[in-house]
Design an enzyme around this catalytic site. Structure first.
Site, PDB file in Angstrom:
ATOM      1  N   PRO A 189      89.223  24.623  24.702  1.00 53.87           N
ATOM      2  CA  PRO A 189      90.325  24.520  23.734  1.00 53.87           C
ATOM      3  C   PRO A 189      91.501  23.706  24.284  1.00 53.87           C
ATOM      4  CG  PRO A 189      89.547  26.788  23.870  1.00 53.87           C
ATOM      5  CD  PRO A 189      88.873  26.021  24.970  1.00 53.87           C
ATOM      6  N   CYS A 190      91.721  23.772  25.590  1.00 56.13           N
ATOM      7  CA  CYS A 190      92.793  22.974  26.218  1.00 56.13           C
ATOM      8  C   CYS A 190      92.490  21.486  26.066  1.00 56.13           C
ATOM      9  CB  CYS A 190      92.924  23.309  27.700  1.00 56.13           C
ATOM     10  SG  CYS A 190      93.323  25.025  28.068  1.00 56.13           S
ATOM     11  N   ARG A 191      91.266  21.117  26.377  1.00 54.75           N
ATOM     12  CA  ARG A 191      90.866  19.710  26.268  1.00 54.75           C
ATOM     13  C   ARG A 191      90.947  19.237  24.820  1.00 54.75           C
ATOM     14  NH1 ARG A 191      86.560  21.502  29.593  1.00 54.75           N
ATOM     15  NH2 ARG A 191      85.150  21.211  27.825  1.00 54.75           N
ATOM     16  N   CYS A 248      88.891  24.249  30.537  1.00 51.52           N
ATOM     17  CA  CYS A 248      89.122  25.008  29.302  1.00 51.52           C
ATOM     18  C   CYS A 248      88.892  24.108  28.083  1.00 51.52           C
ATOM     19  CB  CYS A 248      90.557  25.538  29.345  1.00 51.52           C
ATOM     20  SG  CYS A 248      91.230  26.109  27.786  1.00 51.52           S
TER      21      CYS A 248
END
Length: 167
Positions: free
Chosen positions: A67-69, A65
């Site tokens: 945006p997660c990173r 993901c």
């Protein structure tokens, strides 16, 4: 024609929800955070209830993901800044490969605990997470104070004020 209009409206509403809530708090306060026990990437079981009395930032994420990173460096900075004041960051990965999570954590020098929810039993069923990242702020008494959808700059002044007010 009517079916097309309804479908178009539905698509616009969903798109607005996904883009409009990115990185912003949602109105999701009050209930007690559902307890769970998950395996840590370091081995052993970790229960949410074992952190009662601390402020918990519960982050659902995955290595695939973007945006997660993107938010992980600021999440790590927030953790390092406030961990001695009682902030707990629990990052719950929904990845199917623990090795991918371990590699990501090592490559990015992240210090907070990571739990594994590869079957998404906790994220989907207990927390109703449908998109990642999703983050819950949990007070010392176990209540969900806030929920953020999408990537967040955790070093933002407003976010830090919220965290400091709970500590």
């Amino acid at each position: 024609m009517r079916a097309k209009n309804i479908l178009l409206i539905a698509v616009v509403i969903v798109a607005t929800m996904l883009t409009g809530q990115q990185g912003h708090p949602a109105d999701f306060t009050g209930p007690i955070a559902p307890d769970f026990t998950l395996k840590s990437i370091n081995g052993g079981d970790v229960s949410l209830s074992s952190y009662k009395g601390k402020v918990i930032l519960l982050n659902f994420w995955a290595t695939w993901c973007s945006p997660c990173r993107d938010e992980m460096p600021s999440l790590n900075k927030l953790y390092l800044k406030y961990k001695d004041s009682g902030l707990v960051v629990l990052a719950v990965s929904t990845d199917s490969s623990p090795k991918a999570v371990e590699r990501f954590m090592a490559d990015n020098h992240l210090d907070f605990p990571v739990l594994l929810d590869s079957g998404m039993k906790i994220s989907k069923h207990k927390y109703r997470v449908n998109a990642q990242p999703a983050t819950f702020i949990i007070s010392k008494d176990g209540k969900i104070i806030n929920k953020y959808f999408g990537s967040v700059n955790w070093m933002d002044d407003t976010v830090q004020k919220e965290i400091k007010s709970l500590l």
